[in-house]
Write a protein that holds these residues in place. Structure first.
Motif, mmCIF file in Angstrom:
data_model
loop_
_atom_site.group_PDB
_atom_site.id
_atom_site.type_symbol
_atom_site.label_atom_id
_atom_site.label_comp_id
_atom_site.label_asym_id
_atom_site.label_seq_id
_atom_site.Cartn_x
_atom_site.Cartn_y
_atom_site.Cartn_z
ATOM 1 N N LEU A 126 0.846 -1.192 0.000
ATOM 2 C CA LEU A 126 0.000 0.000 0.000
ATOM 3 C C LEU A 126 0.882 1.243 0.000
ATOM 4 O O LEU A 126 0.641 2.200 0.730
ATOM 5 C CB LEU A 126 -0.932 -0.036 1.208
ATOM 6 N N GLY A 127 1.912 1.188 -0.776
ATOM 7 C CA GLY A 127 2.846 2.301 -0.873
ATOM 8 C C GLY A 127 3.759 2.068 -2.038
ATOM 9 O O GLY A 127 3.761 1.004 -2.650
ATOM 10 N N ASN A 128 4.557 3.097 -2.285
ATOM 11 C CA ASN A 128 5.308 3.219 -3.499
ATOM 12 C C ASN A 128 6.777 2.897 -3.280
ATOM 13 O O ASN A 128 7.400 2.189 -4.053
ATOM 14 C CB ASN A 128 5.216 4.704 -3.852
ATOM 15 N N GLY A 129 7.344 3.443 -2.233
ATOM 16 C CA GLY A 129 8.779 3.304 -2.013
ATOM 17 C C GLY A 129 9.157 3.783 -0.630
ATOM 18 O O GLY A 129 8.452 3.505 0.347
ATOM 19 N N GLY A 130 10.231 4.522 -0.555
ATOM 20 C CA GLY A 130 10.823 4.926 0.721
ATOM 21 C C GLY A 130 9.858 5.588 1.696
ATOM 22 O O GLY A 130 9.832 5.237 2.876
ATOM 23 N N LEU A 131 9.043 6.516 1.184
ATOM 24 C CA LEU A 131 8.151 7.254 2.076
ATOM 25 C C LEU A 131 7.146 6.327 2.766
ATOM 26 O O LEU A 131 6.883 6.442 3.963
ATOM 27 C CB LEU A 131 7.441 8.333 1.252
ATOM 28 N N GLY A 132 6.614 5.381 2.013
ATOM 29 C CA GLY A 132 5.644 4.447 2.569
ATOM 30 C C GLY A 132 6.296 3.422 3.484
ATOM 31 O O GLY A 132 5.723 3.002 4.485
ATOM 32 N N ARG A 133 7.503 3.019 3.129
ATOM 33 C CA ARG A 133 8.220 2.054 3.973
ATOM 34 C C ARG A 133 8.615 2.726 5.286
ATOM 35 O O ARG A 133 8.574 2.116 6.343
ATOM 36 C CB ARG A 133 9.429 1.494 3.222
ATOM 37 N N LEU A 134 8.973 4.000 5.220
ATOM 38 C CA LEU A 134 9.315 4.729 6.438
ATOM 39 C C LEU A 134 8.132 4.729 7.403
ATOM 40 O O LEU A 134 8.287 4.487 8.605
ATOM 41 C CB LEU A 134 9.717 6.174 6.110
ATOM 42 N N ALA A 135 6.942 4.976 6.859
ATOM 43 C CA ALA A 135 5.745 5.006 7.699
ATOM 44 C C ALA A 135 5.574 3.659 8.395
ATOM 45 O O ALA A 135 5.245 3.592 9.590
ATOM 46 C CB ALA A 135 4.520 5.337 6.845
ATOM 47 N N ALA A 136 5.820 2.568 7.672
ATOM 48 C CA ALA A 136 5.682 1.238 8.261
ATOM 49 C C ALA A 136 6.757 1.004 9.328
ATOM 50 O O ALA A 136 6.475 0.461 10.408
ATOM 51 C CB ALA A 136 5.765 0.176 7.168
ATOM 52 N N CYS A 137 7.982 1.428 9.054
ATOM 53 C CA CYS A 137 9.060 1.275 10.052
ATOM 54 C C CYS A 137 8.749 2.088 11.309
ATOM 55 O O CYS A 137 9.000 1.642 12.425
ATOM 56 C CB CYS A 137 10.403 1.707 9.463
ATOM 57 N N PHE A 138 8.188 3.274 11.132
ATOM 58 C CA PHE A 138 7.867 4.125 12.292
ATOM 59 C C PHE A 138 6.826 3.453 13.178
ATOM 60 O O PHE A 138 6.935 3.461 14.405
ATOM 61 C CB PHE A 138 7.362 5.499 11.831
ATOM 62 N N LEU A 139 5.807 2.881 12.560
ATOM 63 C CA LEU A 139 4.782 2.218 13.373
ATOM 64 C C LEU A 139 5.405 1.065 14.143
ATOM 65 O O LEU A 139 5.131 0.862 15.328
ATOM 66 C CB LEU A 139 3.644 1.707 12.484
ATOM 67 N N ASP A 140 6.262 0.308 13.477
ATOM 68 C CA ASP A 140 6.918 -0.821 14.129
ATOM 69 C C ASP A 140 7.749 -0.354 15.323
ATOM 70 O O ASP A 140 7.693 -0.926 16.408
ATOM 71 C CB ASP A 140 7.808 -1.549 13.114
ATOM 72 N N SER A 141 8.514 0.706 15.122
ATOM 73 C CA SER A 141 9.389 1.184 16.196
ATOM 74 C C SER A 141 8.593 1.749 17.365
ATOM 75 O O SER A 141 8.929 1.506 18.520
ATOM 76 C CB SER A 141 10.357 2.246 15.667
ATOM 77 N N ALA A 142 7.546 2.506 17.062
ATOM 78 C CA ALA A 142 6.760 3.089 18.148
ATOM 79 C C ALA A 142 6.148 1.969 18.999
ATOM 80 O O ALA A 142 6.229 2.001 20.230
ATOM 81 C CB ALA A 142 5.679 4.003 17.591
ATOM 82 N N ALA A 143 5.575 0.967 18.352
ATOM 83 C CA ALA A 143 5.009 -0.153 19.111
ATOM 84 C C ALA A 143 6.113 -0.853 19.898
ATOM 85 O O ALA A 143 5.940 -1.189 21.071
ATOM 86 C CB ALA A 143 4.310 -1.134 18.166
ATOM 87 N N GLY A 144 7.257 -1.031 19.272
ATOM 88 C CA GLY A 144 8.382 -1.696 19.929
ATOM 89 C C GLY A 144 8.856 -0.949 21.169
ATOM 90 O O GLY A 144 9.283 -1.557 22.146
ATOM 91 N N LEU A 145 8.785 0.374 21.117
ATOM 92 C CA LEU A 145 9.243 1.190 22.244
ATOM 93 C C LEU A 145 8.120 1.467 23.240
ATOM 94 O O LEU A 145 8.337 2.103 24.260
ATOM 95 C CB LEU A 145 9.789 2.529 21.728
ATOM 96 N N GLY A 146 6.906 1.039 22.905
ATOM 97 C CA GLY A 146 5.769 1.286 23.800
ATOM 98 C C GLY A 146 5.200 2.687 23.677
ATOM 99 O O GLY A 146 4.507 3.161 24.572
ATOM 100 N N LEU A 147 5.471 3.373 22.570
ATOM 101 C CA LEU A 147 4.971 4.740 22.394
ATOM 102 C C LEU A 147 3.648 4.743 21.625
ATOM 103 O O LEU A 147 3.507 4.024 20.632
ATOM 104 C CB LEU A 147 5.997 5.573 21.620
ATOM 105 N N PRO A 148 2.689 5.561 22.069
ATOM 106 C CA PRO A 148 1.379 5.573 21.416
ATOM 107 C C PRO A 148 1.375 6.378 20.110
ATOM 108 O O PRO A 148 1.149 7.577 20.114
ATOM 109 C CB PRO A 148 0.463 6.210 22.461
#
Ligand SMILES: *Cc1c(COP(=O)(O)O)cnc(C)c1O
Length: 749
Positions: A95-117
C-alpha cells in the motif's frame, strides 16, 4: 491468551488437506486473538501519523516474531511436515510506493516496539502498487490484488464508519484496523471508501494516473478523504472525552503529516472547529498550530502537492473558502513582518490560482523537518529559505531510520545469531548496544564471511527460482534496488557495467573478481524515460549474461516486482550497496541503511543519509565518489558540457553510444534515442544530462573496480563490512522515533 495456550492451539490445529491459504488464515487468526489479549497501559497523549502510503510488506512472519512465537510456530509446523516458508506465497501489502511508505511502516513498528502511542491513518487501497513483470525487457504492470489470500490481520470496524462529503458526492469511510504489535499494541487505521461506484473509486488504486483533469480530481478526493476521516474522528473523540472545548486539544493529540499528501487535514481541522463547534477563526488557527507537524521528503517540485484553486472550489467549496481565508491571514502576518513582495509570494499558500500544500504546512505546522542532515540544510538554504528566515524555530532534522526487527532480525537470522554469540542478546531490545561489535571484529570476520555466503546463496536460489538466472556462489553482489528515477541514476550504473565489460573484453580490466549486479525497480507507469532505462538494463543483462567470454566474471540481473519481501532477501545477500543519486537530490534514502545494517559497504555519492553513514562507519570502510552538492551547484551555474566529456573519453563514448548505435534494441520504440538526447542534447525543460551522469561516471567505475580489488583481501573487506553493521544502530527507526517523540510529539510510554 497465554503463549502456552497459543502454542497448544497451534499444536492442535488440523493441517491435513488444507491449502496454504487456509492455513495462513487460521494461524493468523489464532495469532490475532493471542496478540490482542495483551493489556494496554492508558495513554494521555497520542501521536497520529497521517500518510498516503504504508508499505507494510508481509505481516505474517513479522507479527509472529513481534508476538514472540515465530520460532515455536516454525518448529510446530515442521513437526507437522510443513515448511513455514510456504507462506512466502502470500502477497505483500504494497500500500505504498517506495521509501516514504516504507518509512511510515518502520515508524509504526518502532513506536510499538518502544511502547509509544503512535497510531497510523491511511487508505485501504483495493489494489496496491502494481505488480511488475518484465516482458521482452519492458515493464508490464499487473493489478496487485493483495487481499486475494484474505486479510486476517485487519478488523473491519463497522460501527466506527464516518461520512466524508464532497460538493458532488457523499462517501462512507469504513475503518479497517491493523494492530501493530510490540511492547504496546498500536493501530494502523486504513479507511475504505464505500458508496456508489464513484465513491468506491476513491480507495481503489494507489496513485491513479493523474495526467488528466479527472485523474487529478480523484487524487484530490483521495487526499481529502482520509485526512477528513482522520481529523473528523479525532475531534469527535476529543469532544466525547473533554467536552466542546479545544484549548487542550494539543495536550492529547499531535498529528504528523507525512509529506504534502495529507496537508488538507489542516484546513479540514480548522473548518470543523469553526463550522461544528463555533470556535472563532483565529483560535482555530492557533489550535491547529499546536497540533500539526510536517515532514518534507523531497525537494523535487513535481512531488510537492499544489492544487488548482478551481478544482478545489468545485468539489470542496468550504475548504476552498477556508484556504483563501488562511491566505489573507497569511498576508496580514507577512505585512506585520515587513516581508518583501517576493518573500511573501515565496511562502504563499495561494498564488497563480494554485494552493501550495507545502506552504500551508510550513505556515501552520509547529515544526517542519527534513529527513537527513544534508536534506534539512537544503530545506533551510533553498526550498524553504524564506520561511526559515522568518520562522527559524520551526525547523528540525530527523534523520530517517529502519526497523532492525524486520531489516535484521527477521531477514537475517544468521547474522543476528552471530551478533548474539558475540555480544549477547541484549541488543535485540536495545539496539544502541550493537556498537559493542566494534570490539570483536577481528575474532568474527571468518564467521561473518560464512554468514554472508549463506545469505548470498539464499538470494541466488531465490533469483534462480523467480528470474531463471544462475549465479555462481562465489560472485560478489553489487545491488541497486529502489524506485526507478533518473536522479537515482540506475542508467549511470548500466554505463559503468558496460565500461567494465569492455575492459574485460579488451583485457584492460584484469584480475576481476566475479561479480553480479542486481537491479530491482518499478517505474511509475507514465514515466517514459524510467521505463526506457528498465529496458536498457535488461538489454545489457541479456547481452552480458550470454557472452561466454565474460559471463564467468560478470552478470547482470534485473529482478521482477521489487517489493519489501524481495528487499529482505537482497539486503541480506549483498556485499556492495549502490547509492549513487546526484548529490542534493536523495532526501535521505533508507535502502542505504538496510544494506549497511546487513554488512554491505556503500558505494555512493555524498548525498542524503550516505553522508551520515560514512561519518559513522568510517569513510575508509565505504567508497565515496562523485561531485558533492557545492560542485553540482557550480556546474549548474558555470556550465556543464556532457557532450565534451563523452568525446574525451573512449569508454564513455562506447557506453553512451550503445544507446543508439544498434548494439541494443529498444524494440523500435525510439526510447533509447530519447535517453541519449536527454544526456547529450537536452530537452525543452532541461539542459543536457541534468543529473550529471557523465560527470560522475569515471569516478564511479574507478570506485567499483577498487571495491573489486579490495574484496580479494577477504579479512580486510569483511572488516569493512562488519564496521558498517557495528555502527548502524543510529539508523534504527527506534532512534528516529525517540527523537520525534521527545522533540516534536511530547509523548511518552
Ligand atoms: C527501503 C525500500 C525502498 C526505499 O529505498 P531507497 O533506496 O531508499 O530509495 C523502496 N522500496 C522498497 C520495497 C523498500 O523496502
Amino acid at each position: 491468551m497465554e503463549t502456552t495456550e497459543f502454542i497448544k492451539q497451534l499444536e492442535e490445529l488440523k493441517t491435513e488437506g488444507k491449502t496454504t491459504q487456509e492455513l495462513y488464515n487460521e494461524i493468523s487468526s489464532l495469532a490475532m486473538i493471542f496478540g490482542l489479549r495483551k493489556e494496554q497501559r492508558p495513554v494521555v497523549k497520542n501521536a497520529y501519523y497521517l500518510s498516503m502510503e504504508f508499505l507494510i510488506g508481509r505481516s505474517f512472519f513479522n507479527n509472529l516474531m513481534e508476538l514472540g512465537v515465530l520460532d515455536e510456530t516454525r518448529n510446530i509446523l515442521a513437526q507437522k511436515g510443513i515448511d513455514i516458508n510456504i507462506f512466502e506465497e502470500i502477497e505483500d501489502a504494497a500500500l505504498g510506493n517506495g521509501g516514504l511508505g516504507r518509512l511510515a511502516a518502520c515508524f509504526l513498528d518502532s513506536a510499538a516496539g518502544l511502547g509509544l502511542p503512535l497510531q497510523g491513518y491511511g487508505i485501504r487501497y483495493r489494489y496496491g502498487l502494481f505488480k511488475q513483470a518484465i516482458e521482452n525487457g519492458f515493464q508490464v504492470e499487473l493489478p496487485d490484488d493483495w487481499q486475494r489470500f484474505g486479510d486476517p490481520w485487519s478488523i473491519r470496524r463497522e460501527n466506527e464508519k464516518r461520512t466524508v462529503r464532497f460538493a458532488d458526492m457523499t462517501v462512507t469511510a469504513v475503518p479497517y484496523d491493523m494492530p501493530v504489535f510490540g511492547k504496546r499494541i498500536n493501530v494502523l487505521r486504513l479507511w475504505q471508501a464505500e458508496g456508489d461506484e464513484e465513491a468506491q473509486k476513491i480507495s481503489e488504486y494507489l496513485y491513479p494516473a493523474d495526467d488528466t483533469e479527472e485523474g487529478k480530481l480523484l487524487r484530490l478526493r483521495q487526499e481529502y478523504f482520509f485526512s477528513a476521516a482522520a481529523v473528523g474522528e479525532l475531534i469527535e473523540k476529543h469532544v466525547k472525552l473533554y467536552g466542546r472545548k479545544f484549548h487542550n486539544f494539543a495536550d492529547f493529540n499531535v498529528i504528523q503529516l507525512n509529506d504534502t499528501h495529507p496537508v488538507l487535514a489542516i484546513a479540514e481541522f480548522i473548518r470543523i472547529l469553526i463550522a461544528d463547534y463555533q470556535v472563532n477563526f483565529s483560535d482555530a488557527v492557533e489550535i491547529a498550530r499546536k497540533t500539526f507537524a510536517y515532514t518534507n521528503h523531497t525537494i523535487m517540485p513535481e512531488a510537492l502537492e499544489c492544487w488548482d484553486a478551481g478544482q478545489v472550489k468545485k468539489i470542496l467549496p468550504d475548504i476552498y473558502a477556508l484556504l483563501i481565508k488562511l491566505h489573507l491571514k497569511q498576508k496580514e502576518d507577512f505585512d506585520k513582518l515587513n516581508c518583501s513582495e517576493e518573500e511573501a509570494s515565496d511562502m504563499a499558500i495561494y498564488s497563480s490560482d494554485r494552493f501550495s500544500m507545502a506552504n500551508l504546512a510550513v505556515y501552520i505546522g509547529k515544526t517542519v523537518n527534513g529527513v537527513a542532515k544534508l536534506h534539512t540544510e537544503i530545506l533551510k538554504d533553498s526550498l524553504f529559505r524564506t520561511a526559515y528566515r522568518y520562522y527559524p524555530e520551526k525547523f528540525q532534522n530527523k534523520t530517517n531510520g529502519i526497523t532492525q526487527r524486520r531489516w535484521l532480525m527477521l531477514c537475517n537470522r544468521e547474522l543476528s545469531e552471530l551478533i548474539d554469540n558475540t555480544i549477547g542478546k541484549e541488543w535485540r531490545s536495545d539496539i544502541s548496544l550493537l556498537c559493542g561489535l566494534n570490539g570483536h571484529i577481528p575474532e568474527i570476520t571468518n564467521e561473518f564471511v560464512r554468514v554472508k555466503a549463506v545469505k548470498r546463496k539464499q538470494l541466488f536460489d531465490y533469483i534462480k527460482k523467480h528470474e531463471g538466472i544462475d549465479i555462481p556462489e562465489n560472485f560478489i553482489v553489487y545491488s541497486q534496488v529502489k524506485r526507478l528515477h533518473e536522479y537515482k541514476r540506475q542508467l549511470m550504473t548500466a554505463f559503468a557495467i558496460l565500461e567494465i565489460y569492455k575492459g574485460l573484453k579488451d583485457g584492460t580490466v584484469k584480475d576481476f573478481q566475479p561479480s553480479v549486479f542486481v537491479f530491482g525497480a518499478k517505474s511509475a507507469p507514465s514515466y517514459k524515460r524510467a521505463k526506457a532505462i528498465i529496458k536498457f538494463i535488461n538489454e545489457v543483462a541479456d547481452k552480458l549474461n550470454s557472452d561466454e567470454q565474460t559471463n564467468k566474471f560478470l552478470k547482470v540481473v534485473f529482478v521482477q516486482n521489487y517489493n519489501v519481501s524481495y528487499a529482505e532477501k537482497i539486503v541480506a545477500g549483498t556485499d556492495v550497496s549502490l547509492q549513487v543519486s546526484t548529490a542534493g537530490l536523495e532526501a535521505s534514502g533508507t535502502g542505504n541503511m538496510k544494506f549497511m545494517m546487513n554488512g554491505a559497504v556503500t558505494c555512493g555519492t555524498m548525498d542524503g543519509a550516505n553522508i551520515e553513514i560514512v561519518e559513522l562507519a568510517g569513510k575508509e570502510n565505504n567508497y565515496i565518489f562523485g561531485a558533492e552538492v557545492d560542485e553540482i551547484e557550480k556546474l549548474k551555474t558555470e556550465g556543464y558540457e556532457p557532450a565534451k566529456l563523452m568525446q574525451k573519453n573512449a569508454l564513455h563514448r562506447y557506453a553512451v553510444s550503445a544507446l543508439t548505435d544498434g548494439t541494443f534494441s529498444d524494440g523500435g520504440t525510439g526510447c533509447f534515442k530519447d535517453l541519449y538526447d536527454a544526456l547529450i542534447v537536452g530537452a525543452s525543460w532541461h539542459k543536457p544530462d541534468h543529473y550529471f551522469v557523465l560527470h560522475d561516471l569515471q569516478s564511479y567505475v574507478e570506485a567499483l573496480l577498487k571495491i573489486n580489488t579490495d574484496y580479494k583481501d577477504q579479512k580486510s573487506f569483511a572488516t569493512k563490512q562488519l564496521k558498517n553493521t557495528a555502527n548502524s544502530a543510529f539508523f534504527s527507526s527506534d532512534r528516529t522515533i525517540m527523537e520525534y517523540a521527545e522533540e516534536i510529539w511530547n509523548i511518552t510510554d
